[in-house]
Scaffold this motif. Structure first.
Motif, PDB file in Angstrom:
ATOM      1  N   SER A 125       0.833  -1.219   0.000  1.00  0.00           N
ATOM      2  CA  SER A 125       0.000   0.000   0.000  1.00  0.00           C
ATOM      3  C   SER A 125       0.861   1.259   0.000  1.00  0.00           C
ATOM      4  CB  SER A 125      -0.953   0.004   1.215  1.00  0.00           C
ATOM      5  OG  SER A 125      -1.797  -1.120   1.184  1.00  0.00           O
ATOM      6  N   LYS A 126       1.869   1.249  -0.881  1.00  0.00           N
ATOM      7  CA  LYS A 126       2.753   2.410  -1.015  1.00  0.00           C
ATOM      8  C   LYS A 126       2.618   2.983  -2.421  1.00  0.00           C
ATOM      9  CE  LYS A 126       6.307   0.821   2.262  1.00  0.00           C
ATOM     10  NZ  LYS A 126       7.738   0.424   2.426  1.00  0.00           N
ATOM     11  N   SER A 127       2.952   4.245  -2.544  1.00  0.00           N
ATOM     12  CA  SER A 127       2.913   4.882  -3.858  1.00  0.00           C
ATOM     13  C   SER A 127       4.132   4.461  -4.666  1.00  0.00           C
ATOM     14  CB  SER A 127       2.902   6.399  -3.716  1.00  0.00           C
ATOM     15  OG  SER A 127       4.139   6.841  -3.161  1.00  0.00           O
ATOM     16  N   ALA A 128       4.018   4.598  -5.975  1.00  0.00           N
ATOM     17  CA  ALA A 128       5.152   4.292  -6.845  1.00  0.00           C
ATOM     18  C   ALA A 128       6.340   5.193  -6.502  1.00  0.00           C
ATOM     19  CB  ALA A 128       4.753   4.480  -8.305  1.00  0.00           C
ATOM     20  N   GLU A 129       6.049   6.428  -6.154  1.00  0.00           N
ATOM     21  CA  GLU A 129       7.115   7.373  -5.808  1.00  0.00           C
ATOM     22  C   GLU A 129       7.886   6.888  -4.583  1.00  0.00           C
ATOM     23  OE1 GLU A 129       7.677  12.163  -4.824  1.00  0.00           O
ATOM     24  OE2 GLU A 129       5.676  11.269  -4.952  1.00  0.00           O
ATOM     25  N   THR A 130       7.165   6.385  -3.571  1.00  0.00           N
ATOM     26  CA  THR A 130       7.819   5.892  -2.358  1.00  0.00           C
ATOM     27  C   THR A 130       8.656   4.655  -2.664  1.00  0.00           C
ATOM     28  OG1 THR A 130       6.042   6.725  -0.955  1.00  0.00           O
ATOM     29  CG2 THR A 130       7.442   4.992  -0.031  1.00  0.00           C
ATOM     30  N   ILE A 131       8.094   3.744  -3.423  1.00  0.00           N
ATOM     31  CA  ILE A 131       8.820   2.520  -3.787  1.00  0.00           C
ATOM     32  C   ILE A 131      10.095   2.862  -4.551  1.00  0.00           C
ATOM     33  CG2 ILE A 131       8.731   0.484  -5.297  1.00  0.00           C
ATOM     34  CD1 ILE A 131       7.292   0.002  -2.724  1.00  0.00           C
ATOM     35  N   MET A 132       9.989   3.772  -5.504  1.00  0.00           N
ATOM     36  CA  MET A 132      11.164   4.132  -6.302  1.00  0.00           C
ATOM     37  C   MET A 132      12.206   4.850  -5.453  1.00  0.00           C
ATOM     38  SD  MET A 132      11.041   2.854  -9.203  1.00  0.00           S
ATOM     39  CE  MET A 132      12.521   3.707  -9.741  1.00  0.00           C
ATOM     40  N   SER A 133      11.757   5.653  -4.493  1.00  0.00           N
ATOM     41  CA  SER A 133      12.692   6.349  -3.611  1.00  0.00           C
ATOM     42  C   SER A 133      13.472   5.349  -2.761  1.00  0.00           C
ATOM     43  CB  SER A 133      11.929   7.327  -2.718  1.00  0.00           C
ATOM     44  OG  SER A 133      12.804   7.938  -1.781  1.00  0.00           O
ATOM     45  N   GLU A 134      12.752   4.363  -2.231  1.00  0.00           N
ATOM     46  CA  GLU A 134      13.409   3.339  -1.421  1.00  0.00           C
ATOM     47  C   GLU A 134      14.356   2.495  -2.269  1.00  0.00           C
ATOM     48  OE1 GLU A 134       9.740   2.773   1.826  1.00  0.00           O
ATOM     49  OE2 GLU A 134      10.146   1.231   0.311  1.00  0.00           O
ATOM     50  N   TYR A 135      13.912   2.194  -3.483  1.00  0.00           N
ATOM     51  CA  TYR A 135      14.738   1.375  -4.389  1.00  0.00           C
ATOM     52  C   TYR A 135      16.028   2.107  -4.759  1.00  0.00           C
ATOM     53  CZ  TYR A 135      16.090  -1.078  -8.704  1.00  0.00           C
ATOM     54  OH  TYR A 135      16.782  -1.740  -9.677  1.00  0.00           O
ATOM     55  N   ASN A 136      15.904   3.358  -5.147  1.00  0.00           N
ATOM     56  CA  ASN A 136      17.075   4.124  -5.594  1.00  0.00           C
ATOM     57  C   ASN A 136      18.022   4.469  -4.458  1.00  0.00           C
ATOM     58  OD1 ASN A 136      16.464   4.234  -8.380  1.00  0.00           O
ATOM     59  ND2 ASN A 136      14.971   5.875  -8.013  1.00  0.00           N
ATOM     60  N   ALA A 137      17.536   4.375  -3.217  1.00  0.00           N
ATOM     61  CA  ALA A 137      18.406   4.662  -2.074  1.00  0.00           C
ATOM     62  C   ALA A 137      19.438   3.551  -1.866  1.00  0.00           C
ATOM     63  CB  ALA A 137      17.565   4.843  -0.812  1.00  0.00           C
ATOM     64  N   LYS A 138      19.208   2.394  -2.449  1.00  0.00           N
ATOM     65  CA  LYS A 138      20.163   1.292  -2.333  1.00  0.00           C
ATOM     66  C   LYS A 138      21.379   1.583  -3.195  1.00  0.00           C
ATOM     67  CE  LYS A 138      17.118  -0.721   0.220  1.00  0.00           C
ATOM     68  NZ  LYS A 138      17.275  -0.741   1.697  1.00  0.00           N
ATOM     69  N   GLU A 139      22.566   1.355  -2.627  1.00  0.00           N
ATOM     70  CA  GLU A 139      23.791   1.796  -3.278  1.00  0.00           C
ATOM     71  C   GLU A 139      24.330   0.813  -4.316  1.00  0.00           C
ATOM     72  OE1 GLU A 139      26.614   2.773  -0.292  1.00  0.00           O
ATOM     73  OE2 GLU A 139      25.452   4.474   0.491  1.00  0.00           O
ATOM     74  N   THR A 140      24.068  -0.459  -4.162  1.00  0.00           N
ATOM     75  CA  THR A 140      24.615  -1.460  -5.090  1.00  0.00           C
ATOM     76  C   THR A 140      23.481  -2.175  -5.815  1.00  0.00           C
ATOM     77  OG1 THR A 140      24.610  -3.231  -3.437  1.00  0.00           O
ATOM     78  CG2 THR A 140      26.587  -1.827  -3.571  1.00  0.00           C
ATOM     79  N   LEU A 141      23.827  -2.778  -6.934  1.00  0.00           N
ATOM     80  CA  LEU A 141      22.823  -3.500  -7.702  1.00  0.00           C
ATOM     81  C   LEU A 141      22.282  -4.687  -6.905  1.00  0.00           C
ATOM     82  CD1 LEU A 141      21.283  -3.804 -10.330  1.00  0.00           C
ATOM     83  CD2 LEU A 141      23.213  -5.104 -11.273  1.00  0.00           C
ATOM     84  N   SER A 142      23.164  -5.362  -6.177  1.00  0.00           N
ATOM     85  CA  SER A 142      22.700  -6.500  -5.378  1.00  0.00           C
ATOM     86  C   SER A 142      21.722  -6.033  -4.305  1.00  0.00           C
ATOM     87  CB  SER A 142      23.886  -7.238  -4.747  1.00  0.00           C
ATOM     88  OG  SER A 142      24.631  -6.380  -3.900  1.00  0.00           O
ATOM     89  N   ALA A 143      21.980  -4.870  -3.697  1.00  0.00           N
ATOM     90  CA  ALA A 143      21.069  -4.336  -2.675  1.00  0.00           C
ATOM     91  C   ALA A 143      19.723  -3.967  -3.291  1.00  0.00           C
ATOM     92  CB  ALA A 143      21.689  -3.125  -1.991  1.00  0.00           C
ATOM     93  N   LYS A 144      19.749  -3.427  -4.507  1.00  0.00           N
ATOM     94  CA  LYS A 144      18.504  -3.089  -5.200  1.00  0.00           C
ATOM     95  C   LYS A 144      17.689  -4.356  -5.482  1.00  0.00           C
ATOM     96  CE  LYS A 144      20.452   0.997  -7.531  1.00  0.00           C
ATOM     97  NZ  LYS A 144      19.615   2.044  -6.951  1.00  0.00           N
ATOM     98  N   TYR A 145      18.374  -5.385  -5.949  1.00  0.00           N
ATOM     99  CA  TYR A 145      17.688  -6.646  -6.240  1.00  0.00           C
ATOM    100  C   TYR A 145      17.127  -7.268  -4.958  1.00  0.00           C
ATOM    101  CZ  TYR A 145      19.373  -6.807 -11.088  1.00  0.00           C
ATOM    102  OH  TYR A 145      19.598  -6.559 -12.414  1.00  0.00           O
ATOM    103  N   GLU A 146      17.875  -7.154  -3.873  1.00  0.00           N
ATOM    104  CA  GLU A 146      17.385  -7.683  -2.598  1.00  0.00           C
ATOM    105  C   GLU A 146      16.116  -6.947  -2.162  1.00  0.00           C
ATOM    106  OE1 GLU A 146      21.602  -9.232  -0.610  1.00  0.00           O
ATOM    107  OE2 GLU A 146      20.803  -7.248  -0.113  1.00  0.00           O
ATOM    108  N   TYR A 147      16.079  -5.655  -2.436  1.00  0.00           N
ATOM    109  CA  TYR A 147      14.890  -4.865  -2.110  1.00  0.00           C
ATOM    110  C   TYR A 147      13.688  -5.363  -2.913  1.00  0.00           C
ATOM    111  CZ  TYR A 147      11.672  -0.893  -1.929  1.00  0.00           C
ATOM    112  OH  TYR A 147      10.556  -0.106  -1.777  1.00  0.00           O
ATOM    113  N   VAL A 148      13.902  -5.659  -4.194  1.00  0.00           N
ATOM    114  CA  VAL A 148      12.821  -6.148  -5.058  1.00  0.00           C
ATOM    115  C   VAL A 148      12.279  -7.472  -4.529  1.00  0.00           C
ATOM    116  CG1 VAL A 148      12.238  -6.987  -7.366  1.00  0.00           C
ATOM    117  CG2 VAL A 148      13.694  -4.968  -7.102  1.00  0.00           C
TER     118      VAL A 148
END
Length: 754
Positions: A125-148
């Motif tokens: 129940s989050k906005s796309a903007e919030t999800i993208m902000s949290e995703y982009n805050a991850k510094e490495t590609l592996s961290a981004k994938y872990e977030y997904v």
């Protein structure tokens, strides 16, 4: 205890590095570390003109441009490329194919990432903007994938576990050679067929960390309830022998470590592994810490690859679940019922008695026989109804020894008579009975102790483990400890009870085992047969005998037979037909066994349990190893078969007169045959009933059932096609010139190899 694990994915390239390939010297020498960093292709599916049609615009910044490096291509080649080369492909065709595959993976990964982020926004129940902000805050590609995937999710732990086990397996392969060179491996070369599924891990297994109280704990050592065990920290690490990666720090790998390993041999093996990796410039020995295996960029890239595979799998899982809802009609199961009825009608219109045995031979958990035809044909056994049944049987063959076999050959020559039905006079069978009387069989599982791989373990050392105790000084040694004891990690074995210990004395030595097997007559074997079935079923007196045979006593009347022909033989000398009933030593039934096809799949049924017990006795005693590879035994035609006539008669008799749970002992030229009926088809009848008589709600339950297996078969026929179609749609839409750029000059030297 050595673990057998199938290593999948690009990470398995480490295991292929020791394979010698034509042209590999050029492959290694032509590429420096800097050269390996070159980009061979880029992918950005958000550049497609119709990208907006997917409803993923809010998440397109999540993918950006994916760059595929030359190092990834080399690593991929070392994983699968050699199979292309060995199959006759040239280097140019091989590398072009691998480049296309890497690009396809990048396209599917990008799409999957955006799709799963959209799903994540809806689930949380989050906005796309919030999800993208949290995703982009991850510094490495592996961290981004872990977030997904969901931070601290099972998928991430499975990705890590797959990576770590692959590394350990690679190092194991080098250390095994070192240990064998030092120890002059004493393992034998003998083998015996084993049940399928040995040492197969559960799909969603990873070693979960526990504290000293036996409670699951997370990464902060906070205790968890058992229901939250998927939140437990992973208890597994790589063992290299160096500080930080010592055996005591490797968690669950300690149970899998090679016997005889030392820090010295492990370091040597790890260095050999690094040497192989370095020979293809996949690591930077000057600027990376070789002792810290998980810090190597090559290994970190492999972890990203593992996460990518998990992301793709999760996308398909989400997509397929939506398709399954349609497949099950929201719980009405109308489509499944229709498929069942269509298959049933086809079989009723198609199956005939002639040739039906070939259909029986194809029966499996994904090939169902829904109808059995009527037959008026007869083998040597003729049922009173005149309408014989088809069925399946196990066969425990207790053979003649070498001396007895030689004597039997002499008797065949001595008592040959071409005018007799069988080609022999009655004296031949009298002499054969004398040999049968002296057959002594033994447990055949010695190879599971001293063969090419050890499967035996001392069950008495496992507290609380219950197992069968023989009444003739049997041992405490069972087999397949992983599948029998470590059931949270390994799959249970199908149709194999697993509680029957080696029947004899076992003396453990430093260089192997001395085995002194107990010798069993046919009457001893029937006692074991009866007692073990009772043990597995959990109660007594399940096995009953017919025609006067008494358990534990020799059937002396059988050995006194001197006339083996039918009554017609005495009236008409030209009709010398054998009475195959006279070769039947004993027969009877396991009275508590159900006889339906439905209960054949139900692991709680007596039918399944008894079948599992007899199947295990097959593995223990039979010298007819061909039956060990069959689904539920040998198929038996309702009419004439290709088996010896004594076996045909006995099998058909118990199939027709008893059905599932029936058994018989008959004589033959190979020895005694202990036959057990696993299932018998009713003639001219539906096997499971019509679609409306079945309980399709079992599809959504955990326990095994015919309905669930039938649904899994439908799903396997439909869902993969749906997923493949979806994959092809994504690739067709996004693997295009606007989204993909190749830099062939960066890998032209690879195309020119060979």
């Amino acid at each position: 205890m050595n673990k057998k694990k199938i290593v999948s994915g690009v990470v398995a390239s480490a295991l292929a590095l020791s394979v010698t390939l034509s042209g590999c010297a050029s492959l290694a020498s032509a590429n420096t570390v800097a050269d390996m960093k070159q980009t061979i292709a880029t992918v950005n599916i958000s550049k497609a003109d119709d990208f907006g049609n997917e409803g993923l615009d809010d998440y397109k910044d999540a993918v950006g441009t994916t760059s595929i490096s030359k190092r990834e291509l080399i690593s991929y080649f070392l994983n699968v490329g050699y199979s292309y080369i060995n199959s006759g492909y040239g280097y140019e065709a091989t590398f072009n194919s691998l480049v296309s595959s890497l690009i396809n993976t990048a396209v599917i990964t990008q799409y999957s990432v955006m799709y799963l982020l959209k799903e994540k926004a809806a689930d949380e129940s989050k906005s796309a903007e919030t999800i993208m902000s949290e995703y982009n805050a991850k510094e490495t590609l592996s961290a981004k994938y872990e977030y997904v995937l969901g931070e601290d999710s099972v998928e991430i732990k499975l990705a890590k576990y797959s990576l770590l086990t692959a590394i350990n397996s690679a190092i194991d392969s080098y250390e095994k050679n070192i240990l064998e060179d030092e120890d002059d491996d004493n393992s034998g070369s003998d083998s015996r067929t084993t049940p399928s599924g040995i040492d197969t891990e559960q799909d969603k297994y990873y070693p979960r960390k526990k504290n000293t109280n036996g409670k699951y704990v997370d990464e902060h050592d906070t205790e968890l309830d058992d229901k939250d065990k998927d939140k437990a920290a992973i208890n597994y690490n790589v063992y290299t022998g160096y500080a930080g990666y010592e055996l005591s720090e490797s968690g669950a790998y300690q149970d899998d470590a090679l016997e005889g390993t030392t820090p010295s041999t492990r370091k040597r093996a790890y260095n050999s592994f690094l040497s192989s990796v370095n020979s293809y410039n996949l690591i930077d020995v000057k600027n990376e810490n070789m002792k810290d295996v998980l810090s190597l960029q090559y290994i970190q890239d492999e972890y990203v690859n593992q996460l990518e595979q998990r992301i793709i799998s999760k996308y398909y899982e989400v997509y397929e679940k939506k398709q399954e809802t349609d497949l099950k009609d929201g719980g009405k199961y109308e489509y499944i019922k229709q498929v069942y009825e269509d298959n049933l009608k086809t079989q009723q219109d198609t199956y005939e008695a002639d040739g039906f045995t070939s259909t029986l031979d194809s029966m499996s958990d994904s090939s169902f026989i829904l109808y059995s035809p009527k037959t008026d044909g007869h083998g040597v056994y003729e049922p009173a109804s005149g309408n014989g049944k088809f069925g399946f049987v196990y066969n425990i063959l207790l053979p003649f020894n070498a001396v007895q076999s030689n004597l039997l050959s002499e008797y065949k020559s001595q008592y040959a008579d071409k005018d007799e039905d069988s080609g022999y006079t009655a004296d031949y069978y009298i002499r054969r009975n004398e040999l049968l009387r002296n057959i002594k069989t033994t447990d055949q599982r010695a190879a599971w102790f001293n063969g090419s791989k050890k499967y035996a373990f001392n069950a008495s050392e496992n507290a609380g483990l219950e197992y069968y105790k023989t009444d003739n000084s049997g041992s405490d040694w069972l087999f397949f400890e992983n599948n029998l004891v470590n059931t949270d990690r390994y799959e249970s074995l199908e149709k194999y009870a697993g509680k029957y210990p080696y029947n004899g004395k076992v003396v453990e030595k430093d260089d192997g085992y001395i085995l002194i097997p107990n010798k069993l007559s046919i009457d001893d074997m029937l006692k074991e047969f009866s007692a073990y079935i009772d043990y597995v079923l959990g109660n007594s007196d399940n096995v009953s005998f017919k025609d006067g045979y008494q358990l534990g006593k020799e059937n002396t009347a059988y050995y006194a037979i001197d006339d083996f022909y039918t009554a017609d033989h005495k009236e008409d000398e030209e009709n010398t037909k054998l009475d195959y009933g006279k070769f039947l030593y004993a027969w009877g039934a396991v009275s508590s066994v159900e006889k339906t096809a439905i209960t054949l799949y139900d692991k709680t049924s007596n039918q399944y349990k008894a079948m599992s017990a007899v199947n295990e006795l097959q593995y223990a005693y039979t010298t007819d190893t061909g039956v060990l590879s069959n689904y539920i035994g040998y198929s038996v035609d309702a009419a004439e078969t290709n088996y010896i006539k004594e076996f045909e008669y006995a099998a058909q008799k118990v199939i027709n007169e008893v059905g599932a749970g029936g058994f018989a002992v008959c004589a033959g030229d190979y020895g005694w045959h202990l036959i057990y009926v696993t299932y018998a088809f009713e003639s001219d009848a539906m096997t499971y009933g019509n679609a409306n008589s079945l309980d399709w709600t079992k599809i959504d339950k955990e326990e095994d059932s015919f309905e669930k297996l039938f649904y899994e078969w439908i799903k396997s026929k439909n869902i993969p096609d749906i997923s493949t179609t979806r994959r092809n749609e994504i690739l067709k839409q996004f693997n295009i010139d606007k989204t993909v750029t190749k830099y062939q000059n960066a890998y032209q030297d690879l195309l020119d190899l060979g």
